[in-house]
Design a protein around this motif. Structure first.
Motif, PDB file in Angstrom:
ATOM      1  N   VAL A  62       0.771  -0.966  -0.397  1.00  0.00           N
ATOM      2  CA  VAL A  62       0.392  -0.239   0.165  1.00  0.00           C
ATOM      3  C   VAL A  62       1.281   1.078   0.067  1.00  0.00           C
ATOM      4  O   VAL A  62       0.348   2.423  -0.541  1.00  0.00           O
ATOM      5  CB  VAL A  62      -0.626   0.341   1.106  1.00  0.00           C
ATOM      6  CG1 VAL A  62      -2.428   1.717   1.128  1.00  0.00           C
ATOM      7  CG2 VAL A  62      -2.536  -1.196   1.118  1.00  0.00           C
ATOM      8  N   GLU A  63       2.016   1.219   0.994  1.00  0.00           N
ATOM      9  CA  GLU A  63       3.060   1.983   0.969  1.00  0.00           C
ATOM     10  C   GLU A  63       3.772   3.003  -0.415  1.00  0.00           C
ATOM     11  O   GLU A  63       3.719   3.590  -0.654  1.00  0.00           O
ATOM     12  CB  GLU A  63       3.411   2.235   2.177  1.00  0.00           C
ATOM     13  CG  GLU A  63       4.945   3.482   1.931  1.00  0.00           C
ATOM     14  CD  GLU A  63       6.289   2.886   2.870  1.00  0.00           C
ATOM     15  OE1 GLU A  63       6.807   3.850   3.002  1.00  0.00           O
ATOM     16  OE2 GLU A  63       5.941   2.179   4.289  1.00  0.00           O
ATOM     17  N   GLN A  64       3.703   1.243  -1.197  1.00  0.00           N
ATOM     18  CA  GLN A  64       4.336   1.467  -2.246  1.00  0.00           C
ATOM     19  C   GLN A  64       3.569   2.032  -3.506  1.00  0.00           C
ATOM     20  O   GLN A  64       3.810   2.955  -4.648  1.00  0.00           O
ATOM     21  CB  GLN A  64       5.120   0.216  -2.452  1.00  0.00           C
ATOM     22  CG  GLN A  64       6.002   0.624  -3.519  1.00  0.00           C
ATOM     23  CD  GLN A  64       7.467   1.903  -3.934  1.00  0.00           C
ATOM     24  OE1 GLN A  64       7.972   1.478  -2.367  1.00  0.00           O
ATOM     25  NE2 GLN A  64       7.346   2.180  -4.137  1.00  0.00           N
ATOM     26  N   LYS A  65       2.566   1.766  -3.556  1.00  0.00           N
ATOM     27  CA  LYS A  65       1.475   2.471  -4.689  1.00  0.00           C
ATOM     28  C   LYS A  65       1.581   3.519  -4.015  1.00  0.00           C
ATOM     29  O   LYS A  65       0.952   4.269  -5.474  1.00  0.00           O
ATOM     30  CB  LYS A  65      -0.068   1.411  -4.570  1.00  0.00           C
ATOM     31  CG  LYS A  65      -0.722   1.273  -5.834  1.00  0.00           C
ATOM     32  CD  LYS A  65      -1.658   0.169  -5.523  1.00  0.00           C
ATOM     33  CE  LYS A  65      -3.216   0.584  -6.366  1.00  0.00           C
ATOM     34  NZ  LYS A  65      -1.830   0.263  -7.950  1.00  0.00           N
ATOM     35  N   LEU A  66       0.981   4.140  -3.044  1.00  0.00           N
ATOM     36  CA  LEU A  66       0.867   5.241  -3.114  1.00  0.00           C
ATOM     37  C   LEU A  66       1.872   6.413  -3.193  1.00  0.00           C
ATOM     38  O   LEU A  66       1.857   7.092  -4.112  1.00  0.00           O
ATOM     39  CB  LEU A  66       0.171   5.368  -1.009  1.00  0.00           C
ATOM     40  CG  LEU A  66      -0.618   5.660  -1.151  1.00  0.00           C
ATOM     41  CD1 LEU A  66      -1.517   5.277   0.478  1.00  0.00           C
ATOM     42  CD2 LEU A  66      -2.264   6.363  -1.951  1.00  0.00           C
ATOM     43  N   ARG A  67       3.525   6.041  -2.860  1.00  0.00           N
ATOM     44  CA  ARG A  67       4.663   6.780  -3.381  1.00  0.00           C
ATOM     45  C   ARG A  67       4.771   6.658  -4.682  1.00  0.00           C
ATOM     46  O   ARG A  67       4.811   7.715  -5.044  1.00  0.00           O
ATOM     47  CB  ARG A  67       5.534   5.613  -3.079  1.00  0.00           C
ATOM     48  CG  ARG A  67       6.114   5.987  -1.708  1.00  0.00           C
ATOM     49  CD  ARG A  67       7.175   5.399  -0.807  1.00  0.00           C
ATOM     50  NE  ARG A  67       7.393   5.378   0.843  1.00  0.00           N
ATOM     51  CZ  ARG A  67       7.914   6.871   1.047  1.00  0.00           C
ATOM     52  NH1 ARG A  67       8.343   7.752   0.079  1.00  0.00           N
ATOM     53  NH2 ARG A  67       8.177   6.775   2.691  1.00  0.00           N
ATOM     54  N   ASP A  68       4.947   5.375  -5.489  1.00  0.00           N
ATOM     55  CA  ASP A  68       4.247   5.511  -7.074  1.00  0.00           C
ATOM     56  C   ASP A  68       3.831   6.479  -7.540  1.00  0.00           C
ATOM     57  O   ASP A  68       3.921   7.856  -8.790  1.00  0.00           O
ATOM     58  CB  ASP A  68       4.238   4.320  -7.332  1.00  0.00           C
ATOM     59  CG  ASP A  68       5.289   3.229  -7.360  1.00  0.00           C
ATOM     60  OD1 ASP A  68       6.634   3.877  -6.596  1.00  0.00           O
ATOM     61  OD2 ASP A  68       4.708   2.239  -7.060  1.00  0.00           O
TER      62      ASP A  68
END
Length: 297
Positions: A62-68
């Protein structure tokens, strides 16, 4: 001796714009401590985090998806379109909208259309986050809240396309377009409550954990902050909403309040800071929560 569950736990994730990234840190702390989450209720940005976690069940993903997403050209272009002067970095999400509108920014666009961001762009944003997934794809129950500004009724989303539900729950008045659906005109659930207390109760839980990323009302200076009647009206509204949030939060079994001060709702550069504060605030409550939801057997 073993720990055994004795309570159904529901997570209530509140509104707050970028500040809502603190929800990621809180969920990570719960995951590490073995605290179960049986269902999630979300409002506005809390709905986005809740939907993504319910879908993937992997908070790192979830964190990585939002960072992207936040580094994407789509988000950056829209953000520039909504940019406010630094001096107007007010105290909260809806406060900033009010401050912006009442001082005349985007006035021309406000007269010609119902939102700063076009409906077409809004769809693209939500599709970037959740694609074509529907509620049936989720691994745990999730619900989010919107408000029909025609009837004034709260509208709960618990089935159908996630993209529609998140658009409706995140449609901040004046900035994002209201969603037309079955004769309704839907806007951000934060209009009704900044913490989804009553929505969380709809799951019939034994224990509700709320994560509150809103800000507390702070004193202002009459000489610099109160210039005309609209300033009095908007300040009064802020105080009313803060009191409502305080009293509704008392109905939760546990409230996590990350120490993120008056950070601006669009300060996404503070991504890691929000997550860290959410993690620390939740970590401090872990022992208390474990005592309430487990028994020894």
């Amino acid at each position: 001796m073993k720990f055994r569950r004795k309570k159904k736990v529901v997570l209530a994730l509140g509104a707050g714009g970028a500040r809502g990234l603190a929800h990621i840190g809180a969920i990570r702390a719960f995951k590490e401590a073995g605290i179960p989450v049986d269902a999630i209720a979300g409002i506005s940005f809390g709905a986005i985090i809740g939907a993504l976690y319910s879908l993937h069940m992997d908070i790192d993903m979830v964190e990585q998806k939002l960072r992207d997403y936040l580094s994407s050209s789509l988000f950056q272009e829209t953000r520039r379109d909504m940019e406010m002067p630094h001096s107007e970095r007010a105290l909260g999400f809806l406060e900033n909208i009010q401050s912006t509108i009442k001082k005349g920014y985007f006035f021309t666009r406000a007269l010609s259309r119902t939102s700063v961001v076009t409906p077409e762009t809004f769809v693209l944003h939500m599709k970037e986050l959740v694609g074509d997934h529907v509620f049936l794809d989720l691994n745990i129950p999730f619900r989010c809240l919107s408000i029909d500004i025609i009837s004034g009724d709260p509208i709960v989303f618990s089935d159908g396309p996630l993209i529609t539900a998140l658009q409706a729950s995140c449609a901040t008045p004046g900035f994002f377009p209201p969603i037309r659906l079955h004769g309704m005109l839907l806007v951000d659930g934060g209009v009704a409550e900044m913490m989804p207390v009553h929505l969380a109760k709809s799951f019939r839980p034994d224990y509700i954990i709320g994560v509150d990323s809103t800000r507390e009302i702070e004193p202002i200076c009459e000489d610099t902050d109160i210039h005309h009647s609209l300033d009095v009206v908007f300040r009064s509204y802020e105080i009313t909403r803060d009191y409502v949030n305080i009293y509704t939060s008392k109905e939760l079994n546990c409230v996590i309040r990350p120490q993120i001060g008056s950070c601006h709702w669009s300060d996404f550069e503070l991504f890691s800071h929000y997550i860290e504060e959410g993690y620390k605030a939740a970590k401090a409550k872990v022992d208390e929560i474990r005592e309430r939801i487990f028994w020894f057997g």
